[in-house]
Design a protein around this motif. Sequence first.
Motif, PDB file in Angstrom:
ATOM      1  N   LYS A 150      -3.545   4.728  -1.045  1.00  0.00           N
ATOM      2  CA  LYS A 150      -3.888   4.212  -1.785  1.00  0.00           C
ATOM      3  C   LYS A 150      -2.577   3.155  -1.423  1.00  0.00           C
ATOM      4  N   TYR A 151      -2.791   2.426  -2.199  1.00  0.00           N
ATOM      5  CA  TYR A 151      -2.802   0.931  -2.081  1.00  0.00           C
ATOM      6  C   TYR A 151      -1.747   0.422  -3.835  1.00  0.00           C
ATOM      7  N   PHE A 152      -0.082   0.772  -3.793  1.00  0.00           N
ATOM      8  CA  PHE A 152       0.643  -0.294  -4.958  1.00  0.00           C
ATOM      9  C   PHE A 152       1.270  -0.944  -5.498  1.00  0.00           C
ATOM     10  N   GLU A 210      -5.897   9.742   2.527  1.00  0.00           N
ATOM     11  CA  GLU A 210      -6.289   9.889   1.375  1.00  0.00           C
ATOM     12  C   GLU A 210      -5.154   8.615   0.809  1.00  0.00           C
ATOM     13  N   THR A 253       0.162   4.512   0.464  1.00  0.00           N
ATOM     14  CA  THR A 253       0.598   6.181   1.119  1.00  0.00           C
ATOM     15  C   THR A 253      -0.621   6.308   1.610  1.00  0.00           C
TER      16      THR A 253
END
Length: 96
Positions: free
Chosen positions: A89-91, A87, A6
């Motif tokens: 982010k890795y999930f 920003e 994201t």
Amino acid sequence: MNVRVTLNCKLKPHTLQDLQPFLKENLPNVRNFAGNIQVNVLLNKEHNEMLLDEEWQSVESHQAYLQFIQNNGVMEQLSHFLDAPPEIKYFHLSEL
């Protein structure tokens, strides 16, 4: 294992109209980049926010794409629409 990425982007006021043609031009390049599975763009016009919801084969494939757009100037072009860097982010999918 695939990774969900994201990118939450705070947009500069009054840039959405100019951002949309930029996205239409550049999204096919993201979608065709090695390791990309999908990209969705979500907009919150009321708060000048854009969320890029992406799925990649790996963190490394996403980071290779980031390096690619850093080198070819697309990241700099995108930054003109943003109030701050995205920003990121890795999930990873949980096996619950």
